[in-house]
Write a protein that holds these residues in place. Structure first.
Motif, PDB file in Angstrom:
ATOM      1  N   GLU A 197      27.745  35.667  26.632  1.00 48.58           N
ATOM      2  CA  GLU A 197      28.587  35.017  25.620  1.00 48.58           C
ATOM      3  C   GLU A 197      29.794  34.366  26.310  1.00 48.58           C
ATOM      4  OE1 GLU A 197      31.813  36.848  22.425  1.00 48.58           O
ATOM      5  OE2 GLU A 197      30.533  38.105  23.664  1.00 48.58           O
ATOM      6  N   LYS A 199      33.323  31.701  25.924  1.00 46.15           N
ATOM      7  CA  LYS A 199      34.253  31.019  25.033  1.00 46.15           C
ATOM      8  C   LYS A 199      35.121  30.085  25.881  1.00 46.15           C
ATOM      9  CE  LYS A 199      37.487  33.311  22.947  1.00 46.15           C
ATOM     10  NZ  LYS A 199      38.089  34.518  22.353  1.00 46.15           N
ATOM     11  N   GLU A 201      38.374  27.501  25.799  1.00 43.07           N
ATOM     12  CA  GLU A 201      39.534  27.054  25.015  1.00 43.07           C
ATOM     13  C   GLU A 201      40.403  26.140  25.849  1.00 43.07           C
ATOM     14  OE1 GLU A 201      41.522  30.605  24.148  1.00 43.07           O
ATOM     15  OE2 GLU A 201      40.348  31.082  22.352  1.00 43.07           O
ATOM     16  N   VAL A 209      38.311  29.927  30.181  1.00 42.52           N
ATOM     17  CA  VAL A 209      36.926  30.328  29.916  1.00 42.52           C
ATOM     18  C   VAL A 209      36.871  31.844  29.938  1.00 42.52           C
ATOM     19  CG1 VAL A 209      34.530  30.136  30.678  1.00 42.52           C
ATOM     20  CG2 VAL A 209      36.167  28.318  31.230  1.00 42.52           C
ATOM     21  N   ARG A 211      34.286  35.217  29.396  1.00 35.54           N
ATOM     22  CA  ARG A 211      32.929  35.760  29.238  1.00 35.54           C
ATOM     23  C   ARG A 211      33.032  37.266  29.136  1.00 35.54           C
ATOM     24  NH1 ARG A 211      30.060  33.109  33.755  1.00 35.54           N
ATOM     25  NH2 ARG A 211      28.793  31.438  32.887  1.00 35.54           N
ATOM     26  N   GLU A 237      37.466  35.986  33.337  1.00 34.58           N
ATOM     27  CA  GLU A 237      38.416  35.050  32.725  1.00 34.58           C
ATOM     28  C   GLU A 237      38.814  33.998  33.755  1.00 34.58           C
ATOM     29  OE1 GLU A 237      40.480  38.564  29.999  1.00 34.58           O
ATOM     30  OE2 GLU A 237      41.601  37.566  31.605  1.00 34.58           O
ATOM     31  N   ASP A 260      40.053  42.037  25.407  1.00 32.97           N
ATOM     32  CA  ASP A 260      41.037  40.961  25.406  1.00 32.97           C
ATOM     33  C   ASP A 260      42.471  41.490  25.352  1.00 32.97           C
ATOM     34  OD1 ASP A 260      40.827  41.926  22.903  1.00 32.97           O
ATOM     35  OD2 ASP A 260      40.246  40.017  21.976  1.00 32.97           O
TER      36      ASP A 260
END
Lengths: 359, 359, 359
Positions: A197, A199, A201, A209, A211, A237, A260
């Motif tokens: 997965e 993401k 931004e 990024v 994961r 990250e 996070d």
């Protein structure tokens, strides 16, 4: 080579109006490279520097060219007052002013070389690449507190690439190549990386990024470094900024901390990557890797392991990126197709492009 | 270098309108070079190829550049289905179509690389260098049956030249240099070669040179290979075609066979020479040497001797031709004088020139 | 590189109309380099020469390019009649005329290469670099009688520089760099050199620099070579001529001889420096060093010492000059400032400049 490298975006195959983003701090050296003993010659952003440390400890960057007969000052010697040319002995102080011409009383005012704005911060030497509006810095250099954080041990190195800097961005912004390029080192199963997965931004000129790989097997390095109980929750990250990228990875025992949460515990590997163009077609790559040993007794051993593995990995990247660029030169100006893993790298390219167009 | 090499006939010092004769089969590899294990990178006629063998045995030539981020596919790995890029793992089949993008379901139709028409025949891989009218072959590749003839043993190698291909033609079309270049190997008395009766014939784009040396002493290799009784009648036959040259030499016992009888007995050495431009200024030279052992027990020993001597000879030629070209670059665009030995080489040059002008 | 080297005076950063002063004798070899055994390839003033010694002893310089297929004649062999090409055996005599084409009776009148005017004198081979008005010499080559003077022993060498010839002039015309470049060899105290009384005189195209260091300590080499009693009066005399520079240094017992008396006694070291452009950006440096042993028994030992020290010194200069030129190429077309030590070197530059403008 010019038709490929100069002012052409290699991936989008479109013209770009300038070479490098201006008004930025770029890494020009790691602190450990500078001494009061031996000058260092380095070209960054097409600027030829001699770097050295003044006897008061200050890092100095001068134009690497004696104003008399053009020998590189980096061929000379560092003295208490500054740096002395190795040909006829002209002595320059840290502002670039010539303060001694052997055998001559009067020193002409023209006898000087450029001094460049650099700053040392967190064991990194930052070079200001300005513009006509901002020849001197209008901002502070970036922070990288990890280098001064007692919980971490770290080390690093400087690599030279025969490839333009943005190919290094592409490489670092996408970790999906781990399964193919780094089969023998940190790679592991390609599909795990490809299918994790992810993401992406963007905020201003920063791309992030993230994961997450929950409930996965901790890799051998992790197991050695930290007393994990069983499965772990892992994270990767990546944060892109114009002149440098950080890649922070790590893991906690599964279901013990939020991934996070910036204060999460567990094991951390924090990579710093300063990517500085040397010329249009060559680059410097300054990297460090830091980690937090749980057992202080094993700190040096852990550091050695982590640094060596990182080195091995970056050696593999260097081969691929240099080969990639050589092949671009062979068959220039061809379109490339994008795939899903390019999302973050392409954001980074767009940021660079907009900066170049704006300047 | 451009002023010398590019579109200038180096001997006649006149402009030529194209680089290489089109609509021809050129050698791009010897069969033994291709495997299912390791891809081969090779540039022929300014075209960058990755060559490999499909698991069904078929020889494949693809564009050596991944359509994603341009890494050479020859840096990747051969798999059952095709070849996989070593950067992000894109997999291509033998037609150049991308059939897998790791981590991504949909494969864009643009995800493909060029596949080039090649054919394997008589242990040689032939590459079609076409034109707008004939992008695909309009003829069969040349025959070279000797490689599949049980009476012969043979081996060969691939040499790289830093010289344009026509300088290799010149060298092979004239055996009079034997006495000067090959003093230490197959040369022997220069005047024997220089003064031997020579016949040059042309038919279409084929040039044939025949030399007969009746009632002469058989050289050592000949004596070892074949039970000659005394003096021999020797022949040398050179056949030039646009992309390759054959040099067949041999001998029979004096006055036993007609030298121009294709069925003549005796000892034979049959050389194949594929000369393929890599670029305007560099070339590949694919050679094999075949011989017919009279004693099967000595076949391997004879082959080893003949191949080694050929290798030594071609090493000498390579030095001379590379030096020759370097000297042409030093003192460019000067006229050359012709001597008697140039007749056949000049015919070959004229054929190439006419093909270039016609295309 | 062209923007820096070609027709730009590197120090004054102004255009110059021609490459090299014409109608001059330049050194193209030391006598000891030429033999009847092995040809020597050398490019001087953009002219590619093959140099060899005819069996009658005469030094010969021909165009290094066979008129048939352009192989360098220096790849061939010297024979009694001349030099034979290593490809097809064409034989040239000392005038450049082809006198044999193997296997061919008639020799075309076009079959020839250029012969260049050279002269051997005082163990030096001089090459005439003429002009349209004076393709052949209109003067005698320079004298350098020291090489034929029984009171002296000498030896020397040929160095290749990746730098334009005038940078070597600059270096030799100024001995103040001794204290910085030659710290480890003949340097000694920088300030002694920098502050010594210096006289610069010009007469026509000759520049003479004289430095006297009265009542100074004799350096170790001097003490070994000559039975000095105590302090010595030392001199350094540099004489620049367009194609060569002599540097004569030495000492007498203090207050025993006039330093400007040509017949002064004492210890002498006499250096000859032939500086010949190879191309615009590369140079040959032919040097010898001669000395007068007071004790004939120690002559060979003294020669060996003096030659070795000179070699070490020139190796240091070569590094600096090559680095200097590389740095000029990195940061081209920038002005330089002059200091007091440049007086003589700048005179030499002006002479060259005026010769280039006049031609």
């Amino acid at each position: 080579m010019d038709q490929v490298s100069k002012k052409i975006d290699l991936v989008e195959n479109t013209e770009i109006p300038n070479l490098f983003p201006k008004n930025q701090w770029y890494v020009c050296a790691l602190s450990k490279e500078l001494s009061t003993e031996k000058p260092l010659a380095r070209t960054v952003l097409n600027t030829n520097l001699v770097l050295f440390r003044h006897h008061n400890g200050q890092a100095v960057a001068l134009e690497d060219r004696c104003c008399h007969r053009a020998l590189a000052l980096s061929c000379g010697t560092i003295e208490d007052g500054g740096i002395r040319c190795g040909y006829h002995g002209l002595l320059y102080n840290e502002t670039g002013k010539c303060i001694e011409i052997p055998g001559q009383e009067k020193i002409p005012t023209k006898a000087k070389v450029k001094a460049y704005p650099i700053q040392e911060k967190n064991k990194i030497i930052w070079f200001w690449y300005g513009s006509d509006e901002h020849p001197t810095p209008n901002s502070e250099p970036p922070e990288y507190a990890i280098h001064d954080d007692a919980r971490y041990v770290y080390d690093g190195d400087v690599y030279h690439y025969d490839a333009p800097y943005q190919l290094i961005h592409d490489n670092l912004m996408d970790l999906s190549h781990l399964g193919y390029v780094h089969l023998k080192t940190i790679g592991g199963n390609a599909n795990v990386h490809m299918n994790a997965e992810m993401k992406v931004e963007q905020e201003g000129n920063t791309v992030k990024v993230v994961r997450h790989m929950p409930a996965s097997e901790p890799p051998p390095t992790y197991q050695m470094a930290y007393p994990f109980k069983d499965k772990v929750d892992r994270w990767q990250e990546i944060v892109f900024k114009v002149s440098h990228i950080t890649i922070w990875t790590g893991a906690v025992d599964a279901n013990t901390d939020k991934l996070d949460d910036p204060q999460r515990q567990g094991f951390h590997m924090r990579g710093f990557h300063g990517i500085t163009p040397e010329t249009e077609t060559t680059s410097h790559y300054f990297w460090t890797i830091a980690t937090n040993p749980s057992d202080p007794e094993k700190a040096e051993e852990l550091k050695a392991t982590v640094v060596q593995q990182t080195k091995d990995t970056f050696d593999e990247d260097r081969i691929v990126i240099n080969e990639q660029y050589q092949n671009m030169l062979k068959i220039p100006n061809q379109n490339m197709i994008d795939i899903h893993v390019d999302v973050a790298a392409n954001r980074a390219r767009r940021i660079i492009k907009e900066l170049l167009q704006a300047s």
